[in-house]
Design a protein around this motif. Structure first.
Motif, PDB file in Angstrom:
ATOM      1  N   GLU A  54      -5.479 -10.569   4.674  1.00 55.83           N
ATOM      2  CA  GLU A  54      -4.722 -11.256   3.168  1.00 55.83           C
ATOM      3  C   GLU A  54      -4.033  -9.684   2.780  1.00 55.83           C
ATOM      4  OE1 GLU A  54      -5.986 -14.109   0.528  1.00 55.83           O
ATOM      5  OE2 GLU A  54      -7.205 -12.369  -0.629  1.00 55.83           O
ATOM      6  N   PHE A  55      -3.133  -9.751   2.521  1.00 53.15           N
ATOM      7  CA  PHE A  55      -1.678  -9.462   1.285  1.00 53.15           C
ATOM      8  C   PHE A  55      -2.149  -8.814   0.296  1.00 53.15           C
ATOM      9  CE2 PHE A  55       1.568  -6.533  -0.060  1.00 53.15           C
ATOM     10  CZ  PHE A  55       2.144  -7.109  -1.104  1.00 53.15           C
ATOM     11  N   VAL A  56      -2.393  -8.126  -0.118  1.00 53.38           N
ATOM     12  CA  VAL A  56      -3.390  -7.525  -1.569  1.00 53.38           C
ATOM     13  C   VAL A  56      -2.238  -6.684  -2.369  1.00 53.38           C
ATOM     14  CG1 VAL A  56      -4.389  -6.725  -3.305  1.00 53.38           C
ATOM     15  CG2 VAL A  56      -5.350  -7.606  -0.305  1.00 53.38           C
ATOM     16  N   SER A  57      -1.597  -6.098  -1.024  1.00 57.27           N
ATOM     17  CA  SER A  57      -0.720  -4.992  -2.158  1.00 57.27           C
ATOM     18  C   SER A  57      -0.146  -4.203  -2.012  1.00 57.27           C
ATOM     19  CB  SER A  57      -0.892  -4.523  -3.846  1.00 57.27           C
ATOM     20  OG  SER A  57      -0.727  -4.072  -4.949  1.00 57.27           O
TER      21      SER A  57
ATOM     22  N   VAL B  85      -4.852 -11.662  -7.904  1.00 56.85           N
ATOM     23  CA  VAL B  85      -4.975 -10.215  -8.465  1.00 56.85           C
ATOM     24  C   VAL B  85      -3.686  -9.527  -9.025  1.00 56.85           C
ATOM     25  CG1 VAL B  85      -6.139  -9.500  -5.803  1.00 56.85           C
ATOM     26  CG2 VAL B  85      -3.996  -8.964  -6.566  1.00 56.85           C
ATOM     27  N   LYS B  86      -2.841 -10.625  -9.527  1.00 58.50           N
ATOM     28  CA  LYS B  86      -2.163 -10.171  -9.933  1.00 58.50           C
ATOM     29  C   LYS B  86      -2.717  -9.700 -12.049  1.00 58.50           C
ATOM     30  CE  LYS B  86       1.803 -11.191  -9.468  1.00 58.50           C
ATOM     31  NZ  LYS B  86       2.964 -11.855  -9.542  1.00 58.50           N
ATOM     32  N   GLY B  87      -2.564  -8.072 -12.435  1.00 62.80           N
ATOM     33  CA  GLY B  87      -2.867  -8.407 -13.848  1.00 62.80           C
ATOM     34  C   GLY B  87      -4.401  -7.549 -14.237  1.00 62.80           C
ATOM     35  N   ARG B  88      -4.932  -7.704 -12.600  1.00 62.48           N
ATOM     36  CA  ARG B  88      -5.755  -6.902 -11.902  1.00 62.48           C
ATOM     37  C   ARG B  88      -6.639  -5.590 -11.109  1.00 62.48           C
ATOM     38  NH1 ARG B  88     -10.120  -9.234  -9.979  1.00 62.48           N
ATOM     39  NH2 ARG B  88      -8.554 -10.614  -7.977  1.00 62.48           N
ATOM     40  N   PHE B  89      -5.187  -5.310 -10.414  1.00 60.60           N
ATOM     41  CA  PHE B  89      -5.105  -4.632  -9.366  1.00 60.60           C
ATOM     42  C   PHE B  89      -4.033  -3.685  -9.733  1.00 60.60           C
ATOM     43  CE2 PHE B  89      -8.413  -6.095  -6.096  1.00 60.60           C
ATOM     44  CZ  PHE B  89      -8.890  -6.295  -6.551  1.00 60.60           C
ATOM     45  N   THR B  90      -4.015  -2.533  -9.675  1.00 64.04           N
ATOM     46  CA  THR B  90      -2.674  -1.593  -9.534  1.00 64.04           C
ATOM     47  C   THR B  90      -2.528  -1.525  -8.311  1.00 64.04           C
ATOM     48  OG1 THR B  90      -2.719  -1.997 -11.681  1.00 64.04           O
ATOM     49  CG2 THR B  90      -1.401  -0.294 -11.005  1.00 64.04           C
TER      50      THR B  90
ATOM     51  N   MET C  53      -8.841  -1.683  -8.880  1.00 63.79           N
ATOM     52  CA  MET C  53      -9.122  -2.342  -8.819  1.00 63.79           C
ATOM     53  C   MET C  53      -9.793  -3.470 -10.334  1.00 63.79           C
ATOM     54  SD  MET C  53     -10.112  -3.211  -4.976  1.00 63.79           S
ATOM     55  CE  MET C  53     -11.444  -2.237  -4.896  1.00 63.79           C
ATOM     56  N   ASN C  54      -9.807  -4.068 -11.037  1.00 63.92           N
ATOM     57  CA  ASN C  54     -10.830  -3.958 -12.238  1.00 63.92           C
ATOM     58  C   ASN C  54     -10.662  -5.005 -13.516  1.00 63.92           C
ATOM     59  OD1 ASN C  54     -11.788  -3.826 -14.808  1.00 63.92           O
ATOM     60  ND2 ASN C  54     -11.068  -2.310 -15.949  1.00 63.92           N
ATOM     61  N   PRO C  55     -10.329  -5.941 -13.314  1.00 64.66           N
ATOM     62  CA  PRO C  55     -12.000  -5.995 -13.143  1.00 64.66           C
ATOM     63  C   PRO C  55     -12.178  -6.800 -11.717  1.00 64.66           C
ATOM     64  CG  PRO C  55     -11.282  -7.870 -14.532  1.00 64.66           C
ATOM     65  CD  PRO C  55     -10.398  -7.245 -14.400  1.00 64.66           C
ATOM     66  N   LEU C  56     -13.148  -6.377 -11.272  1.00 69.93           N
ATOM     67  CA  LEU C  56     -13.666  -7.039 -10.103  1.00 69.93           C
ATOM     68  C   LEU C  56     -14.588  -8.376 -10.026  1.00 69.93           C
ATOM     69  CD1 LEU C  56     -14.655  -4.126  -8.534  1.00 69.93           C
ATOM     70  CD2 LEU C  56     -12.868  -5.755  -7.200  1.00 69.93           C
ATOM     71  N   LYS C  57     -14.472  -8.967  -9.335  1.00 75.71           N
ATOM     72  CA  LYS C  57     -15.014 -10.818  -8.702  1.00 75.71           C
ATOM     73  C   LYS C  57     -15.360 -10.407  -8.230  1.00 75.71           C
ATOM     74  CE  LYS C  57     -11.043 -13.136 -11.368  1.00 75.71           C
ATOM     75  NZ  LYS C  57     -10.152 -14.016 -11.442  1.00 75.71           N
ATOM     76  N   PRO C  58     -16.088 -11.723  -7.779  1.00 72.46           N
ATOM     77  CA  PRO C  58     -17.390 -11.885  -6.533  1.00 72.46           C
ATOM     78  C   PRO C  58     -16.116 -12.273  -5.025  1.00 72.46           C
ATOM     79  CG  PRO C  58     -18.374 -12.716  -8.302  1.00 72.46           C
ATOM     80  CD  PRO C  58     -16.804 -12.460  -8.638  1.00 72.46           C
ATOM     81  N   GLU C  59     -14.715 -13.188  -5.610  1.00 70.85           N
ATOM     82  CA  GLU C  59     -13.950 -13.466  -4.471  1.00 70.85           C
ATOM     83  C   GLU C  59     -13.357 -12.725  -4.055  1.00 70.85           C
ATOM     84  OE1 GLU C  59     -14.595 -15.008  -7.544  1.00 70.85           O
ATOM     85  OE2 GLU C  59     -12.403 -16.010  -8.396  1.00 70.85           O
TER      86      GLU C  59
END
Length: 126
Positions: A46-49, A64-69, A83-89
């Protein structure tokens, strides 16, 4: 030919952070569209950024919006993903992708990129 090498993956606890890097080398200078994708076991890539070189536009997936830049250092042909904050998913193998520039929009499907890195593993524990 273009070579892409990712680095920066690892194992962290939920709420932690990582910074991924993708270094590009080969012919074509720095005029590439570049993107991050990820693939978890049993799931599709899947696409991330990603970036459009032509328009300068950058986009991130809603998940991931608002968490990844995403950022890019054109002088060094390097792309980053904070990547912040990271989640298990977010646990997945993360891949860097690139293709020759020419589109003003950000390419969001894996079939639009010809060049791929080997990936770097990100594991987030709860």
């Amino acid at each position: 030919q273009v070579q892409l090498v990712e680095s920066g993956g690892g194992s962290v606890q939920a709420g932690g952070s990582l910074r991924l890097s993708c270094a590009a080398s080969g012919s074509g200078g720095s005029s590439f569209d570049m993107a991050w994708f990820r693939q978890a076991p049993g799931k599709e890539r899947e696409f991330v950024s990603g970036f459009s070189w032509t328009s300068g536009r950058a986009e991130v997936a809603d998940s991931v919006k608002g968490r990844f830049t995403i950022s890019r250092d054109n002088g060094k042909n390097t792309m980053f993903l904070e990547m912040n904050p990271l989640k298990p998913e977010d646990t997945a193998r993360y891949y860097c992708a690139a293709d020759r520039s020419g589109r003003s929009w950000v390419r969001r499907t894996q079939y639009e990129y010809r060049y791929w890195g080997q990936g770097t593993q990100v594991t987030v524990s709860s």
